[in-house]
Design a protein around this motif. Structure first.
Motif, PDB file in Angstrom:
ATOM      1  N   SER A 161       0.828  -1.203   0.000  1.00  0.00           N
ATOM      2  CA  SER A 161       0.000   0.000   0.000  1.00  0.00           C
ATOM      3  C   SER A 161       0.866   1.257   0.000  1.00  0.00           C
ATOM      4  N   ALA A 162       1.934   1.233   0.775  1.00  0.00           N
ATOM      5  CA  ALA A 162       2.819   2.398   0.857  1.00  0.00           C
ATOM      6  C   ALA A 162       3.497   2.702  -0.480  1.00  0.00           C
ATOM      7  N   VAL A 163       3.906   1.666  -1.201  1.00  0.00           N
ATOM      8  CA  VAL A 163       4.620   1.912  -2.466  1.00  0.00           C
ATOM      9  C   VAL A 163       3.683   2.163  -3.643  1.00  0.00           C
ATOM     10  N   VAL A 174      -2.287   2.533  -3.001  1.00  0.00           N
ATOM     11  CA  VAL A 174      -3.593   1.886  -3.085  1.00  0.00           C
ATOM     12  C   VAL A 174      -4.016   1.481  -1.672  1.00  0.00           C
ATOM     13  N   ASN A 175      -5.281   1.661  -1.364  1.00  0.00           N
ATOM     14  CA  ASN A 175      -5.843   1.330  -0.063  1.00  0.00           C
ATOM     15  C   ASN A 175      -5.567  -0.126   0.297  1.00  0.00           C
ATOM     16  N   ARG A 176      -5.251  -0.365   1.567  1.00  0.00           N
ATOM     17  CA  ARG A 176      -4.937  -1.727   2.032  1.00  0.00           C
ATOM     18  C   ARG A 176      -6.106  -2.689   1.847  1.00  0.00           C
ATOM     19  N   PRO A 190      -8.864  -5.864  -9.807  1.00  0.00           N
ATOM     20  CA  PRO A 190      -8.431  -4.473  -9.701  1.00  0.00           C
ATOM     21  C   PRO A 190      -8.953  -3.634 -10.863  1.00  0.00           C
ATOM     22  N   SER A 191      -9.152  -2.357 -10.578  1.00  0.00           N
ATOM     23  CA  SER A 191      -9.505  -1.421 -11.643  1.00  0.00           C
ATOM     24  C   SER A 191      -8.276  -1.200 -12.513  1.00  0.00           C
ATOM     25  N   MET A 235      -4.361  -1.571 -11.374  1.00  0.00           N
ATOM     26  CA  MET A 235      -3.433  -2.408 -12.147  1.00  0.00           C
ATOM     27  C   MET A 235      -2.208  -1.606 -12.557  1.00  0.00           C
ATOM     28  N   ARG A 236      -2.433  -0.397 -13.047  1.00  0.00           N
ATOM     29  CA  ARG A 236      -1.324   0.455 -13.473  1.00  0.00           C
ATOM     30  C   ARG A 236      -0.366   0.724 -12.316  1.00  0.00           C
ATOM     31  N   LYS A 237      -0.901   1.017 -11.143  1.00  0.00           N
ATOM     32  CA  LYS A 237      -0.068   1.300  -9.974  1.00  0.00           C
ATOM     33  C   LYS A 237       0.714   0.064  -9.536  1.00  0.00           C
ATOM     34  N   LEU A 238       0.087  -1.091  -9.559  1.00  0.00           N
ATOM     35  CA  LEU A 238       0.775  -2.326  -9.184  1.00  0.00           C
ATOM     36  C   LEU A 238       1.890  -2.664 -10.170  1.00  0.00           C
ATOM     37  N   VAL A 239       1.586  -2.547 -11.448  1.00  0.00           N
ATOM     38  CA  VAL A 239       2.590  -2.832 -12.483  1.00  0.00           C
ATOM     39  C   VAL A 239       3.792  -1.897 -12.341  1.00  0.00           C
TER      40      VAL A 239
END
Length: 79
Positions: free
Chosen positions: A28-30, A33-35, A48-49, A53-57
């Motif tokens: 979540s910190a990196v 995105v909400n925990r 995921p929206s 997805m973009r943030k995780l990638v």
């Protein structure tokens, strides 16, 4: 016939570990995105929206081809 997709949470968790991220709080910190959202995704409870997805990638540095396999994995258990 409608195709349903399911996030490959096992693969996503492996990537987290490879990147030194062992908890949802760290992820979540990196990602920003909400925990709770991350927990639902990693537990297979929701997809995921596009923005998540973009943030995780980006945060996990997942190559595009691998991201496609992770987030657009056909859910073959739905009959």
């Amino acid at each position: 016939m409608k195709t349903t997709y399911k996030t490959d949470s096992r693969e996503l968790k492996k990537i987290m570990i490879d990147r030194g991220i062992s908890t949802i709080v760290q992820l979540s910190a990196v990602t920003g995105v909400n925990r709770n959202t991350l927990s639902n995704i990693l537990n297979g409870e929701s997809q995921p929206s596009a923005e998540v997805m973009r943030k995780l990638v980006a945060a996990l540095e997942i190559p595009p081809e691998q991201a496609g396999r992770i987030f657009f994995n056909p859910n073959l258990r739905i009959a």
